[in-house]
Design a protein around this motif. Structure first.
Motif, mmCIF file in Angstrom:
data_model
loop_
_atom_site.group_PDB
_atom_site.id
_atom_site.type_symbol
_atom_site.label_atom_id
_atom_site.label_comp_id
_atom_site.label_asym_id
_atom_site.label_seq_id
_atom_site.Cartn_x
_atom_site.Cartn_y
_atom_site.Cartn_z
ATOM 1 N N UNK A 156 0.823 -1.212 0.000
ATOM 2 C CA UNK A 156 0.000 0.000 0.000
ATOM 3 C C UNK A 156 0.854 1.258 0.000
ATOM 4 N N UNK A 157 2.169 1.105 0.160
ATOM 5 C CA UNK A 157 3.048 2.284 0.135
ATOM 6 C C UNK A 157 4.259 1.995 -0.729
ATOM 7 N N UNK A 158 4.933 3.080 -1.154
ATOM 8 C CA UNK A 158 6.173 2.911 -1.915
ATOM 9 C C UNK A 158 5.894 2.607 -3.372
ATOM 10 N N UNK A 159 6.944 2.124 -4.059
ATOM 11 C CA UNK A 159 6.761 1.788 -5.470
ATOM 12 C C UNK A 159 7.477 0.478 -5.769
ATOM 13 N N UNK A 160 7.250 -0.031 -6.968
ATOM 14 C CA UNK A 160 7.790 -1.331 -7.367
ATOM 15 C C UNK A 160 9.319 -1.323 -7.198
ATOM 16 N N UNK A 161 9.843 -2.370 -6.562
ATOM 17 C CA UNK A 161 11.204 -2.273 -6.029
ATOM 18 C C UNK A 161 12.310 -2.226 -7.080
ATOM 19 N N UNK A 162 12.135 -2.896 -8.225
ATOM 20 C CA UNK A 162 13.222 -2.897 -9.208
ATOM 21 C C UNK A 162 13.328 -1.578 -9.985
ATOM 22 N N UNK A 163 12.350 -0.671 -9.794
ATOM 23 C CA UNK A 163 12.418 0.608 -10.516
ATOM 24 C C UNK A 163 13.716 1.335 -10.217
ATOM 25 N N UNK A 164 14.234 1.119 -9.009
ATOM 26 C CA UNK A 164 15.435 1.874 -8.639
ATOM 27 C C UNK A 164 16.678 1.382 -9.392
ATOM 28 N N UNK A 165 16.524 0.299 -10.147
ATOM 29 C CA UNK A 165 17.634 -0.131 -11.002
ATOM 30 C C UNK A 165 17.814 0.794 -12.216
ATOM 31 N N UNK A 166 16.742 1.493 -12.583
ATOM 32 C CA UNK A 166 16.782 2.306 -13.808
ATOM 33 C C UNK A 166 17.719 3.498 -13.620
ATOM 34 N N UNK A 167 18.267 4.023 -14.717
ATOM 35 C CA UNK A 167 19.107 5.219 -14.598
ATOM 36 C C UNK A 167 18.315 6.357 -13.946
ATOM 37 N N UNK A 168 19.022 7.183 -13.196
ATOM 38 C CA UNK A 168 18.401 8.303 -12.465
ATOM 39 C C UNK A 168 17.511 9.149 -13.366
ATOM 40 N N UNK A 169 18.051 9.470 -14.564
ATOM 41 C CA UNK A 169 17.313 10.335 -15.495
ATOM 42 C C UNK A 169 15.944 9.763 -15.814
ATOM 43 N N UNK A 170 15.908 8.439 -16.001
ATOM 44 C CA UNK A 170 14.641 7.781 -16.334
ATOM 45 C C UNK A 170 13.690 7.868 -15.154
ATOM 46 N N UNK A 171 14.236 7.630 -13.961
ATOM 47 C CA UNK A 171 13.385 7.677 -12.764
ATOM 48 C C UNK A 171 12.793 9.074 -12.584
ATOM 49 N N UNK A 172 13.613 10.086 -12.888
ATOM 50 C CA UNK A 172 13.113 11.466 -12.736
ATOM 51 C C UNK A 172 11.979 11.747 -13.720
ATOM 52 N N UNK A 173 12.145 11.256 -14.947
ATOM 53 C CA UNK A 173 11.062 11.440 -15.936
ATOM 54 C C UNK A 173 9.772 10.813 -15.430
#
Ligand code: MSK
Length: 641
Positions: A156-173
């Motif tokens: 119910x909180x947070x986000x899908x855990x493997x997302x943090x593997x993506x490059x920073x720029x992508x995460x910011x988008x």
């Protein structure tokens, strides 16, 4: 390449002719029978969401036509698209959920025959999730990691855990666009809620939810499935095998697995090599047991165990029509109900094994992980018993068969490129920077009866290879190119441009790398992320000289994959187009506007030569932006469909 209208693969043409001589009906005949294809549906302008309709919007009408509720073409088309993405995500992610449970039960010692094969990956992924790995048994760690990853589905909180593997720029988008997926199930549910009659009617808002759901697939469900399958069954390594209908054996018990989930097929692989099983097959008059596969279950047992591949999606019925198959074991996804009619003409036993997937008229043999190995043995025995019912006189197996090397992953591929002592992506990035390689393209996805079988995949890939593009593949596209021989290391000399040829010869890899099944497209996301991390060719995925293509797309999963690739910054060439062509606004957003949000866009182009030219132009544009040397364009070889 064969010029036959149904297929560019000679084995398929022969098997189809043989089937027709026996008056057997296949997907091609059924497809003819349902023509004309509904143009409203094809354009995405048929709305079946509520029970006032179905409402069909005439795209050529002079006045603006709306459905009974007032939904216009943009709303209807965006809702249809969003539902397709939700279904595709659900398919990959439900598969992943099953693998989480298998890992937990493996750790608890309840899954018969399974054990954790890649302990390093178990530790690495557990570490990444903040789990304590010191002084913990591998069994406990497996349980805890399985439980931790299961949280991705309903937290119910947070986000899908493997997302943090993506490059920073992508995460910011993603953050800026408000599309960080929270939990996998939640995004699927929200897609269904928003597309219910009378909820979200704004096309861009709907598509952004579809993006959030697709990201939950690529960086969630698919990535979890890939990673945990590697943990349980072992990470693939380059492995030799063979492909096409010619791998079926006249003197052996032929067992074909089909679908997507490797949990049972891995155990069938273990059992098929047991001396007592082979002895049992011999007692029935066979020389042995020949286990092979169709579609992505095939890719799974190929990648890890080197079992041969009988064919891709459009070959599933034709495999049975050879008369040589004792047992076809199906699980989930891409399994045609038409298999039942085909099998009814032969001695072939067709069995469903997943509780989620039954076919009318077909025996259901429930697969139970607690007795996985016993279940696999019993299926093989049943198949061997069926060998005596085979009518050898009517067996007709096309002779076509091809060697291949499969088993490439984000981890091992570039270990190869780097050599034994330099296991980094540096040599790959250097090859791109020096102009030996133009870029890397993922060619993935299905066959579609609307397209000459395998033709688009092969035409596109041939042109890319001639232009020094390293091609990585998964799914049925990979099987198409393997059948053409492009997954043999020597193919580089025969077909690739000079730069690609040099690299393949030095490293000993084929010019087309098989990276697995549909869920393993997540390996391509990781490989691209590693290229960014290595440096020199872009700060996020959208700056890399890379692209994706699915040029014989068939399933809703393909639409979800296309969308997560685009949302991850990888421009994607896709045909036949998803059902959005009836809405100029949705079409415009997907092919142009989305670029501003995520750094990539879709290209809906049906002609594979045009796709190749478009991809090469796209890679060259990225190279120019990175101030890399321009590269010469090699004209395509003359080929016609
Ligand atoms: S099996 S989803 S037809 S690639 Fe993965 Fe092939 Fe497409 Fe099914």
């Amino acid at each position: 390449m064969s010029q036959h209208p149904i297929s560019s693969d000679p084995a398929t043409v022969k098997a189809h002719q043989h089937a027709r001589e026996q008056n057997l009906t296949t997907v091609w005949e059924r497809h003819e029978a349902v023509k004309p294809i509904c143009a409203f549906g094809d354009l995405g302008l048929c709305c079946t969401i509520c029970y006032m309709g179905p409402c069909r919007i005439d795209p050529f009408s002079a006045e603006e036509i709306r459905g009974a509720c007032g939904a216009g073409r943009d709303t209807i088309s965006a809702r249809n698209f969003t539902r397709a993405v939700a279904a595709g995500t659900a398919a990959h992610s439900d598969h992943a959920r099953g693998i989480c449970h298998t890992l937990i039960e493996t750790g608890q010692g309840k899954a018969q025959g399974y054990r954790v094969m890649d302990l390093d990956k178990l530790k690495r992924v557990a570490d990444e999730h903040g789990l304590k790995t010191a002084d913990v048994s591998f069994a406990d760690l497996a349980v805890r990691l399985g439980q931790r990853l299961l949280e991705n589905f309903g937290q119910s909180e947070g986000s899908v855990s493997f997302l943090k593997r993506a490059p920073k720029g992508q995460q910011e988008r993603w953050e800026r666009a408000g599309v960080l997926p929270r939990a996998i199930d939640r995004e699927v549910v929200e897609c269904l809620h928003r597309t219910h009659e009378g909820v979200d009617a704004e096309y861009r808002s709907l598509i952004l939810q579809a993006v959030r759901c697709a990201l939950a697939d690529g960086w969630g469900g698919s990535m979890i499935a890939t990673e945990l399958q590697d943990v349980i069954f072992g990470s693939p390594r380059p492995i030799r095998s063979r492909v096409n209908l010619g791998i079926l054996k006249k003197d052996q018990v032929n067992v074909v697995v089909h679908g997507h989930e490797p949990v049972l097929s891995e155990m069938l692989g273990v059992a098929a090599r047991e001396p007592q099983m082979l002895e049992y097959a011999r007692s029935k008059g066979a020389e042995g047991i020949n286990l092979s596969g169709i579609c992505c279950t095939a890719n799974e047992i190929l990648m890890r165990q080197g079992f041969p591949v009988a064919g891709n999606f459009l070959q599933q019925e034709l495999a049975i029509s050879t008369g040589a198959i004792e047992m076809m074991v199906v699980d989930v996804q891409c399994v045609m109900p038409g298999l039942q009619q085909m099998a009814s003409h032969f001695h072939t036993k067709l069995i469903t094994t997943s509780d989620k997937a039954r076919i009318p008229g077909i025996e259901h043999v429930p697969f139970n992980e607690h007795e996985a190995l016993d279940c696999a043995r019993s299926i093989l025995k049943n198949a061997a018993d069926n060998f005596v019912r085979r009518n050898q006189a009517s067996v007709d197996i096309p002779e076509e068969v091809m060697d291949l090397v499969a088993g490439f992953t984000a981890e091992n591929t570039f270990h190869h490129l780097g050599g034994t002592f330099r296991s980094t992506y540096r040599p790959l990035n250097d090859a791109i920077m020096s102009g030996r390689l133009r870029g890397v393209v993922g060619v993935v996805g299905c066959n579609n009866v609307r397209v000459q079988h395998d033709y688009n995949h092969k035409t596109l890939v041939e042109e890319l290879l001639r232009n020094d593009v390293l091609v990585v593949e998964t799914g049925c596209a990979a099987i198409a190119c393997a059948k053409e021989g492009w997954m043999r290391p020597e193919a580089a000399r025969e077909i690739a441009g000079k730069g690609l040829q040099e690299i393949c010869e030095v490293v000993g890899i084929p010019p087309v790398l098989h990276m697995g099944s549909c869920v393993d497209n997540s390996r391509i996301l990781i490989a691209c992320t590693e290229m960014v991390r290595e440096g020199g060719i872009g700060e996020d995925l959208s700056q890399l000289p890379v692209a994706a293509a699915a040029v014989e797309a068939m399933s809703e999963k393909a639409v979800a994959i296309g969308l997560y690739a685009v949302a991850s910054g990888i421009t994607t060439f896709f045909s036949p187009a998803p059902r959005v062509l009836g809405s100029p606004a949705v079409y415009e957003y997907l092919t142009q506007g989305i670029e501003k949000d995520f750094g990539a866009h879709w290209v809906f182009e049906a002609d594979p030569h045009e796709v190749a030219r478009g991809i090469i132009a796209h890679l060259d544009q990225k190279r120019t932006a990175l101030k890399l040397e321009p590269m010469k364009y090699q004209q395509p070889l003359a080929r016609t469909a």
